[in-house]
Scaffold this motif. Sequence first.
Motif, mmCIF file in Angstrom:
data_model
loop_
_atom_site.group_PDB
_atom_site.id
_atom_site.type_symbol
_atom_site.label_atom_id
_atom_site.label_comp_id
_atom_site.label_asym_id
_atom_site.label_seq_id
_atom_site.Cartn_x
_atom_site.Cartn_y
_atom_site.Cartn_z
ATOM 1 N N ARG A 28 -24.137 38.649 42.369
ATOM 2 C CA ARG A 28 -23.759 38.817 43.773
ATOM 3 C C ARG A 28 -24.613 39.864 44.462
ATOM 4 O O ARG A 28 -24.835 39.786 45.659
ATOM 5 C CB ARG A 28 -22.284 39.218 43.880
ATOM 6 N N ARG A 30 -27.693 40.233 43.941
ATOM 7 C CA ARG A 30 -29.060 39.720 43.917
ATOM 8 C C ARG A 30 -29.956 40.600 43.054
ATOM 9 O O ARG A 30 -31.084 40.895 43.393
ATOM 10 C CB ARG A 30 -29.639 39.611 45.321
ATOM 11 N N LEU A 54 -22.739 38.714 53.937
ATOM 12 C CA LEU A 54 -23.469 37.445 54.021
ATOM 13 C C LEU A 54 -24.254 37.176 52.738
ATOM 14 O O LEU A 54 -24.228 36.058 52.214
ATOM 15 C CB LEU A 54 -24.420 37.463 55.221
ATOM 16 N N VAL A 55 -24.947 38.188 52.224
ATOM 17 C CA VAL A 55 -25.765 37.996 51.020
ATOM 18 C C VAL A 55 -24.888 37.763 49.798
ATOM 19 O O VAL A 55 -25.148 36.866 48.991
ATOM 20 C CB VAL A 55 -26.694 39.214 50.812
ATOM 21 N N ARG A 57 -21.775 36.658 49.589
ATOM 22 C CA ARG A 57 -21.003 35.417 49.630
ATOM 23 C C ARG A 57 -21.897 34.203 49.438
ATOM 24 O O ARG A 57 -21.509 33.236 48.804
ATOM 25 C CB ARG A 57 -20.237 35.276 50.955
ATOM 26 N N SER A 58 -23.092 34.235 49.988
ATOM 27 C CA SER A 58 -23.980 33.083 49.822
ATOM 28 C C SER A 58 -24.475 32.979 48.390
ATOM 29 O O SER A 58 -24.618 31.885 47.857
ATOM 30 C CB SER A 58 -25.164 33.178 50.784
ATOM 31 N N SER A 59 -24.706 34.103 47.713
ATOM 32 C CA SER A 59 -25.171 34.039 46.324
ATOM 33 C C SER A 59 -24.025 33.700 45.388
ATOM 34 O O SER A 59 -24.243 33.148 44.324
ATOM 35 C CB SER A 59 -25.809 35.364 45.910
ATOM 36 N N ARG A 61 -21.713 31.504 45.989
ATOM 37 C CA ARG A 61 -21.533 30.063 46.017
ATOM 38 C C ARG A 61 -22.557 29.377 45.126
ATOM 39 O O ARG A 61 -22.253 28.416 44.473
ATOM 40 C CB ARG A 61 -21.661 29.542 47.444
ATOM 41 N N GLY A 63 -25.037 27.419 45.666
ATOM 42 C CA GLY A 63 -25.409 26.041 45.955
ATOM 43 C C GLY A 63 -24.437 25.015 45.418
ATOM 44 O O GLY A 63 -24.792 23.881 45.197
#
Length: 117
Positions: A28, A30, A54-55, A57-59, A61, A63
Amino acid sequence: MLRYLPFVLVAAFLIYCVFDVLGSDARRRRSLPAVVWLLVVVLLPVVGGVVWLLVSRSSARGGGTARRDRGPVAPDDDPDFLFRLDQERRRREQQRGAQEPDTHDGSTDTPGGTPSA
């Protein structure tokens, strides 16, 4: 009293983001150290917090693959659970059928000669 509300909201958001960074894993974050994210969140309280959310939560998921790796979320998504449930239902029906002898002799159940529905 109302003039302090923005400060309280920013402080609450900052505290939430700090604890969220501290409780996160490397994926999370990165692969950046938690200290770097803490500096971003603390030095830029609102912008840094929004960037972190934002970073992270997107990581998290990933994809759509992370959900598949964890397995089913609900029991009705799990084919093994559904199979075991069906087997248990069939076993109970068989036990119930073995315990109740077939007593149906074709007679009517209601007075007047009409079979009940």
